[in-house]
Design a protein around this motif. Structure first.
Motif: not given
Length: 284
Positions: A85-106
């Motif tokens: 379970l990864y709790i990310s920096l706000s998706s409104e402030l950074s692409s961190t959240y989106q990059n973690a979603l891409i990684a999760a698909e692997e």
């Protein structure tokens, strides 16, 4: 069912001792000066960050971890059969959240769950600690996410920025605003609303006045405040943080008031002596 591994990123600003004690995985963001890139909290300290800004007169650029960074961090635990379970920096402030979603698909479906904190600094850290507690109680990932979904809208994040210099260097205010603000000793107050950093109001006058206002704002919410954990988070403002901690301990019935240091990414956007009070409101 395997155990749960809680992850956050370096912007959660939790104590290193807590990260070790509660076995929290941390994926660092990046800070770049010219051609040199550093991992937040790994290769660069906050005092070093400020020295480099003073030397160059420029702020660094900050960047999210790549999907590959997340895959590398998650893989050892996924291979052991743990759910992540990864709790990310706000998706409104950074692409961190989106990059973690891409990684999760692997990974096999359901192995990695990515939760958007819609916050920053220990506004994330509060949610991470809630998740750690729930996991220790044997809650499932789904149950923890359900709880966090309710909690994140109750997180109160408010910072006083001591100087307009970093907002000016970062293009968030004009040169004239910086000059006038400095002359009038104006200190902006930043809140997080809807996952975004929002100018809430400005305090004119001494730093002591600003700190009193910050404290009064928090105490005005005392009946609503969850008394489990309050953070005083700062960037090189140790004495002020100690004062606010002692005041909150004496005026609230909080189980714990913790002082936390802002990391390089947060500090690069707000500057030295920035300080905030962060807590959650009670769930209805």
């Amino acid at each position: 069912m395997g155990s749960i591994k809680i992850f956050a990123d370096s912007t959660c600003d939790l104590h290193a001792e807590w990260i070790t004690k509660y076995d929290i995985g941390i994926v660092p963001l990046y800070v770049t000066f010219s051609e040199q890139t550093y991992k937040d909290g790994v290769d660069l300290s906050v005092p070093e960050l400020y020295r480099k800004v003073d030397e160059t007169g420029k702020l660094p650029k900050t960047a999210a971890p790549s999907p590959a960074d997340f895959i590398q961090a998650f893989a050892p635990y996924a291979q052991e059969g743990q759910r992540i379970l990864y709790i990310s920096l706000s998706s409104e402030l950074s692409s961190t959240y989106q990059n973690a979603l891409i990684a999760a698909e692997e990974f096999t479906e359901g192995t990695v769950t990515v939760f958007d904190s819609l916050n920053l600094s220990t506004g994330i850290g509060l949610q991470v600690m809630k998740a750690v507690g729930a996991a220790a109680e044997g809650k499932s990932v789904e149950e923890i996410v359900h709880m966090l979904t309710a909690v994140r809208s109750q997180v109160e994040t408010e910072f006083v920025i001591d100087s307009l210099d970093y907002l000016y260097k970062g293009g968030r205010c004009s040169g004239m605003q910086n000059i006038v603000g400095s002359l009038l000793r104006i200190r902006p107050v930043i809140k997080v609303e809807g996952g975004k950093m929002t100018p809430a109001y400005k305090i004119r006058g001494s730093r002591e006045k600003a700190l009193d206002q910050l404290l009064d704002n928090a105490l005005s919410r005392l009946p609503e405040m969850d008394n489990d954990l309050i953070f005083v988070t700062h960037s090189l403002a140790d004495e002020d943080a100690k004062m606010l901690k002692e005041a909150l301990e004496s005026k609230t019935n909080a189980r714990l008031v913790a002082v936390s240091n802002a990391g390089c990414v947060i500090s690069s956007h707000c500057g030295a002596k920035t300080i905030g009070i962060l807590y959650t409101k009670k769930l209805a």
